[in-house]
Design a protein around this motif. Structure first.
Motif, PDB file in Angstrom:
ATOM      1  N   UNK A 121       0.821  -1.217   0.000  1.00 25.98           N
ATOM      2  CA  UNK A 121       0.000   0.000   0.000  1.00 25.98           C
ATOM      3  C   UNK A 121       0.853   1.265   0.000  1.00 25.98           C
ATOM      4  N   UNK A 122       0.221   2.349  -0.388  1.00 24.53           N
ATOM      5  CA  UNK A 122       0.882   3.634  -0.445  1.00 24.53           C
ATOM      6  C   UNK A 122       0.537   4.328  -1.740  1.00 24.53           C
ATOM      7  N   UNK A 123       1.419   4.199  -2.703  1.00 21.46           N
ATOM      8  CA  UNK A 123       1.204   4.821  -4.007  1.00 21.46           C
ATOM      9  C   UNK A 123      -0.078   4.301  -4.648  1.00 21.46           C
ATOM     10  N   UNK A 124      -0.337   3.001  -4.505  1.00 22.28           N
ATOM     11  CA  UNK A 124      -1.560   2.416  -5.065  1.00 22.28           C
ATOM     12  C   UNK A 124      -2.806   3.029  -4.421  1.00 22.28           C
ATOM     13  N   UNK A 125      -2.773   3.257  -3.109  1.00 25.21           N
ATOM     14  CA  UNK A 125      -3.907   3.868  -2.411  1.00 25.21           C
ATOM     15  C   UNK A 125      -4.107   5.312  -2.854  1.00 25.21           C
ATOM     16  N   UNK A 126      -3.010   6.015  -3.080  1.00 21.74           N
ATOM     17  CA  UNK A 126      -3.099   7.396  -3.540  1.00 21.74           C
ATOM     18  C   UNK A 126      -3.776   7.466  -4.906  1.00 21.74           C
ATOM     19  N   UNK A 127      -3.469   6.515  -5.775  1.00 22.50           N
ATOM     20  CA  UNK A 127      -4.113   6.459  -7.092  1.00 22.50           C
ATOM     21  C   UNK A 127      -5.616   6.206  -6.953  1.00 22.50           C
ATOM     22  N   UNK A 128      -5.981   5.340  -6.016  1.00 25.97           N
ATOM     23  CA  UNK A 128      -7.402   5.074  -5.786  1.00 25.97           C
ATOM     24  C   UNK A 128      -8.114   6.334  -5.304  1.00 25.97           C
ATOM     25  N   UNK A 129      -7.476   7.062  -4.390  1.00 29.92           N
ATOM     26  CA  UNK A 129      -8.073   8.293  -3.878  1.00 29.92           C
ATOM     27  C   UNK A 129      -8.244   9.344  -4.949  1.00 29.92           C
ATOM     28  N   UNK A 130      -7.229   9.477  -5.816  1.00 27.39           N
ATOM     29  CA  UNK A 130      -7.318  10.463  -6.905  1.00 27.39           C
ATOM     30  C   UNK A 130      -8.380  10.065  -7.917  1.00 27.39           C
ATOM     31  N   UNK A 131      -8.462   8.778  -8.222  1.00 27.47           N
ATOM     32  CA  UNK A 131      -9.455   8.294  -9.181  1.00 27.47           C
ATOM     33  C   UNK A 131     -10.870   8.524  -8.681  1.00 27.47           C
ATOM     34  N   UNK A 132     -11.073   8.353  -7.387  1.00 28.38           N
ATOM     35  CA  UNK A 132     -12.413   8.460  -6.809  1.00 28.38           C
ATOM     36  C   UNK A 132     -12.910   9.897  -6.739  1.00 28.38           C
ATOM     37  N   UNK A 133     -12.008  10.882  -6.877  1.00 26.37           N
ATOM     38  CA  UNK A 133     -12.421  12.277  -6.781  1.00 26.37           C
ATOM     39  C   UNK A 133     -13.494  12.637  -7.804  1.00 26.37           C
ATOM     40  N   UNK A 134     -13.418  12.056  -8.988  1.00 24.06           N
ATOM     41  CA  UNK A 134     -14.381  12.392 -10.040  1.00 24.06           C
ATOM     42  C   UNK A 134     -15.585  11.454 -10.059  1.00 24.06           C
ATOM     43  N   UNK A 135     -15.612  10.463  -9.180  1.00 23.61           N
ATOM     44  CA  UNK A 135     -16.701   9.493  -9.161  1.00 23.61           C
ATOM     45  C   UNK A 135     -17.816   9.927  -8.218  1.00 23.61           C
ATOM     46  N   UNK A 136     -19.039   9.581  -8.583  1.00 19.32           N
ATOM     47  CA  UNK A 136     -20.174   9.797  -7.683  1.00 19.32           C
ATOM     48  C   UNK A 136     -20.153   8.776  -6.545  1.00 19.32           C
ATOM     49  N   UNK A 295      -5.258   9.480  11.947  1.00 17.70           N
ATOM     50  CA  UNK A 295      -4.537   8.319  11.407  1.00 17.70           C
ATOM     51  C   UNK A 295      -5.282   7.809  10.183  1.00 17.70           C
ATOM     52  N   UNK A 296      -4.602   7.731   9.058  1.00 17.97           N
ATOM     53  CA  UNK A 296      -5.238   7.352   7.792  1.00 17.97           C
ATOM     54  C   UNK A 296      -4.160   6.988   6.774  1.00 17.97           C
ATOM     55  N   UNK A 297      -4.597   6.414   5.649  1.00 15.22           N
ATOM     56  CA  UNK A 297      -3.688   6.076   4.569  1.00 15.22           C
ATOM     57  C   UNK A 297      -3.729   7.113   3.463  1.00 15.22           C
ATOM     58  N   UNK A 298      -2.955   6.886   2.412  1.00 17.25           N
ATOM     59  CA  UNK A 298      -2.861   7.861   1.330  1.00 17.25           C
ATOM     60  C   UNK A 298      -4.127   7.941   0.481  1.00 17.25           C
ATOM     61  N   UNK A 299      -5.021   6.960   0.577  1.00 21.72           N
ATOM     62  CA  UNK A 299      -6.290   7.067  -0.142  1.00 21.72           C
ATOM     63  C   UNK A 299      -7.153   8.175   0.441  1.00 21.72           C
ATOM     64  N   UNK A 300      -6.830   8.636   1.670  1.00 17.38           N
ATOM     65  CA  UNK A 300      -7.571   9.727   2.311  1.00 17.38           C
ATOM     66  C   UNK A 300      -6.805  11.044   2.262  1.00 17.38           C
ATOM     67  N   UNK A 301      -5.737  11.093   1.505  1.00 19.44           N
ATOM     68  CA  UNK A 301      -4.940  12.323   1.426  1.00 19.44           C
ATOM     69  C   UNK A 301      -5.789  13.454   0.855  1.00 19.44           C
ATOM     70  N   UNK A 302      -5.675  14.650   1.440  1.00 19.31           N
ATOM     71  CA  UNK A 302      -6.576  15.757   1.104  1.00 19.31           C
ATOM     72  C   UNK A 302      -6.464  16.195  -0.358  1.00 19.31           C
ATOM     73  N   UNK A 303      -5.267  16.278  -0.906  1.00 14.20           N
ATOM     74  CA  UNK A 303      -5.080  16.703  -2.295  1.00 14.20           C
ATOM     75  C   UNK A 303      -4.239  15.653  -3.023  1.00 14.20           C
ATOM     76  N   UNK A 304      -4.853  14.531  -3.391  1.00 20.33           N
ATOM     77  CA  UNK A 304      -4.077  13.433  -3.980  1.00 20.33           C
ATOM     78  C   UNK A 304      -3.423  13.779  -5.311  1.00 20.33           C
ATOM     79  N   UNK A 305      -4.074  14.579  -6.130  1.00 16.78           N
ATOM     80  CA  UNK A 305      -3.500  14.891  -7.447  1.00 16.78           C
ATOM     81  C   UNK A 305      -2.247  15.760  -7.326  1.00 16.78           C
TER      82      UNK A 305
END
Length: 327
Positions: A121-136, A295-305
């Motif tokens: 985990x890490x970079x992969x979670x960040x990608x998930x978080x960024x991808x989800x930004x545009x999803x409903x 406490x959280x992972x990179x999928x919850x990072x405030x500005x993933x992009x």
């Protein structure tokens, strides 16, 4: 900035060197129970490096935990008690769960504990978080990976094939057996097609914290039958180099504008350098005050992009699956 590195194995030593290369970093303090490992990491950091036995009582702006599994939660608690933000490279489900349980303590202290900061985990979670930004809505996330960053990570990878494998299913946890359920998956070249098995991985806990309404979240690791048997018999890995290839694939499904979407990301890099690069950029961002308390992972990072752009500038990039390219 003054940064601390706890644990000077393959990842910690490379991280110390990367942090020392940052112009804004004035000092890199390193600590390890093995004096020789700490000394090598200090030398890797050059004139900015120094060894300390009192890292959590030192005036550092952030501490990065790179030690073996089972040590991260206790060290993170010590750091919070001394007012130090934490970045942890932990990947095991046990470590990740214990670190996430420090959320209330971290919020009360007004400090971040960023968990699972590595390749996957890490970079992969960040990608998930960024991808989800545009999803409903995000309905499903599946993570597949192969390889390990170093000896400690290799032991963690083997332990992921034993015990219960937790899956986030329909808003609740369900348990199966790790190492079961063979599935053929394509990872980035040159790895290609590999058999994967269910895994007791920390990725699932991190992603479930961010996407609690997802229908399903699971993680699988590349493993043949012989590897599964070795894990169950307690046969540890042979000496693991830190420059081996590590890879991941993460599938994110959901709805965007009322239409179903399926996004696939992949990553492949040298193990320790990939993990150290991600940890270095996140530590710098934490020092700049870009991480929220808790406490959280990179999928919850405030500005993933924004963080993804910084990582791209540092040479950490992902591949995006484009169906049109293979039609």
């Amino acid at each position: 900035m003054r940064l601390g590195v706890s644990g000077c194995g393959a990842v910690g030593m490379r991280l110390a060197r990367l942090l020392a290369e940052e112009q804004s970093v004035s000092r890199v303090l390193v600590s390890d129970p093995h004096a020789g490992a700490a000394r090598r990491a200090s030398l890797a950091a050059g004139a900015k490096g120094s060894v300390t036995d009192e890292l959590f009582a030192s005036p550092v702006d952030v501490v990065v935990l790179c030690g073996p599994s089972g040590t991260h939660a206790e060290q993170a608690r010590k750091a919070l008690e001394n007012g130090i933000p934490v970045v942890s490279t932990a990947r095991s489900s046990l470590d990740v769960g214990e670190l996430l349980s420090l959320d209330r303590l971290a919020r009360l202290a007004g400090l971040p504990v960023v968990v699972g900061v590595g390749w996957s985990p890490g970079f992969s979670c960040l990608l998930a978080g960024a991808s989800a930004e545009s999803m409903d809505r995000v309905s499903e996330i599946r993570v597949f990976r192969a390889g390990a960053a170093g000896a400690s990570c290799a032991r963690d990878a083997l332990s992921e094939l034993t015990g219960p494998a937790h899956v986030w299913h329909g808003g609740a946890w369900s348990s199966g057996f790790a190492g079961w359920g063979r599935e053929l998956v394509w990872l980035p070249d040159p790895i290609g097609a590999v058999d994967t098995r269910s895994a007791a991985a920390g990725d699932v806990y991190l992603l479930a914290e961010t996407f609690p309404h997802a229908r399903r979240i699971e993680a699988r690791v590349a493993a043949g039958l012989s590897r599964v048997m070795a894990a169950r018999l307690g046969i540890g890995p042979r000496r693991q180099r830190g420059d081996g290839v590590v890879a991941f694939r993460i599938d994110v499904r959901g709805r965007e504008g009322g239409r179903p979407v399926h996004r696939v990301f992949g990553g492949l890099d040298r193990g320790c350098m990939a993990t150290a690069s991600v940890a270095a950029r996140v530590a710098a961002a934490v020092c700049r005050g870009e991480a929220a308390p808790g406490a959280y992972g990179l999928s919850s990072w405030a500005e993933p992009r924004r963080l993804l752009r910084e990582l791209s500038d540092a040479g950490v990039r992902a591949a995006v699956y484009d169906p049109a390219a293979v039609e």
